[in-house]
Design a protein around this motif. Structure first.
Motif, short mmCIF file in Angstrom:
data_model
loop_
_atom_site.label_atom_id
_atom_site.label_comp_id
_atom_site.label_asym_id
_atom_site.label_seq_id
_atom_site.Cartn_x
_atom_site.Cartn_y
_atom_site.Cartn_z
N LEU A 47 -15.37 68.10 -58.84
CA LEU A 47 -14.57 66.87 -58.86
C LEU A 47 -14.53 66.36 -57.43
CD1 LEU A 47 -11.49 67.88 -61.05
CD2 LEU A 47 -13.39 66.41 -61.72
N ASN A 48 -15.06 65.17 -57.18
CA ASN A 48 -15.04 64.63 -55.82
C ASN A 48 -14.60 63.17 -55.77
OD1 ASN A 48 -17.31 63.45 -56.84
ND2 ASN A 48 -18.75 64.61 -55.59
N GLU A 49 -14.13 62.66 -56.89
CA GLU A 49 -13.57 61.32 -56.94
C GLU A 49 -12.07 61.42 -57.15
OE1 GLU A 49 -15.08 58.37 -56.48
OE2 GLU A 49 -16.93 59.45 -56.04
N PRO A 50 -11.28 60.67 -56.39
CA PRO A 50 -9.83 60.72 -56.56
C PRO A 50 -9.41 60.35 -57.97
CG PRO A 50 -10.42 59.41 -54.64
CD PRO A 50 -11.68 59.72 -55.37
N ASN A 51 -8.33 60.97 -58.42
CA ASN A 51 -7.74 60.71 -59.73
C ASN A 51 -8.73 60.95 -60.87
OD1 ASN A 51 -5.30 60.07 -58.53
ND2 ASN A 51 -5.79 57.90 -58.39
N THR A 52 -9.49 62.03 -60.74
CA THR A 52 -10.34 62.49 -61.84
C THR A 52 -9.89 63.87 -62.25
OG1 THR A 52 -12.01 63.37 -60.31
CG2 THR A 52 -12.36 61.13 -61.15
N PHE A 53 -10.25 64.25 -63.48
CA PHE A 53 -9.85 65.57 -63.95
C PHE A 53 -10.89 66.14 -64.89
CE2 PHE A 53 -8.19 62.69 -67.17
CZ PHE A 53 -8.40 63.36 -68.38
N THR A 54 -10.81 67.44 -65.09
CA THR A 54 -11.59 68.15 -66.08
C THR A 54 -10.63 69.05 -66.84
OG1 THR A 54 -13.52 69.58 -66.48
CG2 THR A 54 -12.21 70.06 -64.53
N GLU A 55 -11.03 69.47 -68.01
CA GLU A 55 -10.19 70.35 -68.82
C GLU A 55 -10.97 71.59 -69.21
OE1 GLU A 55 -7.14 67.32 -70.99
OE2 GLU A 55 -9.15 67.44 -71.86
N LEU A 56 -10.23 72.68 -69.35
CA LEU A 56 -10.80 73.96 -69.77
C LEU A 56 -10.02 74.47 -70.98
CD1 LEU A 56 -11.12 75.74 -66.31
CD2 LEU A 56 -12.98 74.76 -67.64
N ALA A 57 -10.74 74.81 -72.04
CA ALA A 57 -10.08 75.38 -73.21
C ALA A 57 -9.69 76.83 -72.96
CB ALA A 57 -10.99 75.28 -74.43
N SER A 58 -10.42 77.50 -72.06
CA SER A 58 -10.10 78.88 -71.68
C SER A 58 -10.77 79.16 -70.34
CB SER A 58 -10.62 79.87 -72.73
OG SER A 58 -12.04 79.96 -72.65
N ALA A 59 -10.50 80.35 -69.79
CA ALA A 59 -11.09 80.71 -68.50
C ALA A 59 -12.60 80.85 -68.58
CB ALA A 59 -10.47 82.01 -68.00
N ARG A 60 -13.12 81.01 -69.78
CA ARG A 60 -14.57 81.18 -69.94
C ARG A 60 -15.26 79.93 -70.48
NH1 ARG A 60 -13.57 87.04 -72.07
NH2 ARG A 60 -13.73 88.12 -70.09
N ALA A 61 -14.52 78.86 -70.69
CA ALA A 61 -15.08 77.64 -71.27
C ALA A 61 -15.86 76.84 -70.23
CB ALA A 61 -13.96 76.79 -71.84
N ILE A 62 -16.70 75.95 -70.73
CA ILE A 62 -17.43 75.03 -69.87
C ILE A 62 -16.47 73.90 -69.49
CG2 ILE A 62 -19.36 73.40 -69.76
CD1 ILE A 62 -20.75 75.12 -71.91
N PRO A 63 -16.36 73.56 -68.20
CA PRO A 63 -15.50 72.44 -67.83
C PRO A 63 -15.99 71.15 -68.47
CG PRO A 63 -16.18 73.70 -65.89
CD PRO A 63 -16.99 74.20 -67.04
#
Length: 197
Positions: A47-63
């Protein structure tokens, strides 16, 4: 002196109907060089753009692919959380007249700003570190810089700001801002550093 650092990233754990999702958000810090790398066993995402996000369903999930969040949505969803985070540490430099514990005129003008910075961070810890130039012996300069630090400590205590802890130190001539030879007066070395965190 303005704050140079703020919380750029926070992780929010959302619990919905027994499922848990982690959201990693890169906040807008006003700088262009901030980034976060989200890495799991299944993949990596930057993540290198301000006000962006990613989600993870679990610690092993793909972002998930980065998504943008509007400033309005950021305020609505996370405003209270962001506003409740501690203020970042802040540092001030106060300069002294030659061979004295008397602040320069410019440094006296910073005292109001220092009080405000402390109040914004209560409860906080404050480091007060005295320094000197290389006029006089090492022993004398350690003592002089300690007197300067104690002077600022006494001023802070007198303000009754509710500081949790004040740590007073003296470095004498050992940590100059401007390196000089012995016996050379240097106004920027005659100082007290105040770190509020």
């Amino acid at each position: 002196m303005k704050n140079c650092l703020y919380v750029f990233v926070f992780v929010l754990i959302l619990n919905m109907m027994g499922c848990s999702t982690s959201r990693i958000v890169l906040l807008d810090s006003g700088k262009s060089t901030n980034a976060i790398i989200v890495k799991t066993d299944q993949g990596e995402l930057t993540l290198n753009e301000p006000n962006t996000f990613t989600e993870l369903a679990s610690a092993r999930a793909i972002p998930t692919k980065p998504k943008t969040i509007s400033p309005e949505m950021m305020e609505e969803e996370y405003g209270a959380l962001i506003n409740s985070t501690p203020k970042p540490p802040i540092k001030f430099l106060l300069y002294f007249e030659t061979d004295k514990t008397i602040l320069t005129t410019q440094s006296k003008q910073l005292l109001t700003e220092i009080k405000a910075a402390v109040k914004e961070r209560i409860p906080c810890e404050v480091n007060v570190i005295g320094h000197s130039d290389r006029m006089g012996s090492k022993e004398y300069n350690v003592d002089l810089s300690l007197q300067r630090a104690r002077f600022i400590n006494a001023w802070l205590v007198e303000q009754k700001l509710g500081i949790a802890n004040i740590i007073v130190e003296s470095y004498g001539e050992e940590a100059p801002l401007i390196p000089t030879a012995d016996g050379i007066p240097e106004p920027k070395n005659r100082r007290v550093e105040i770190l509020i965190r």
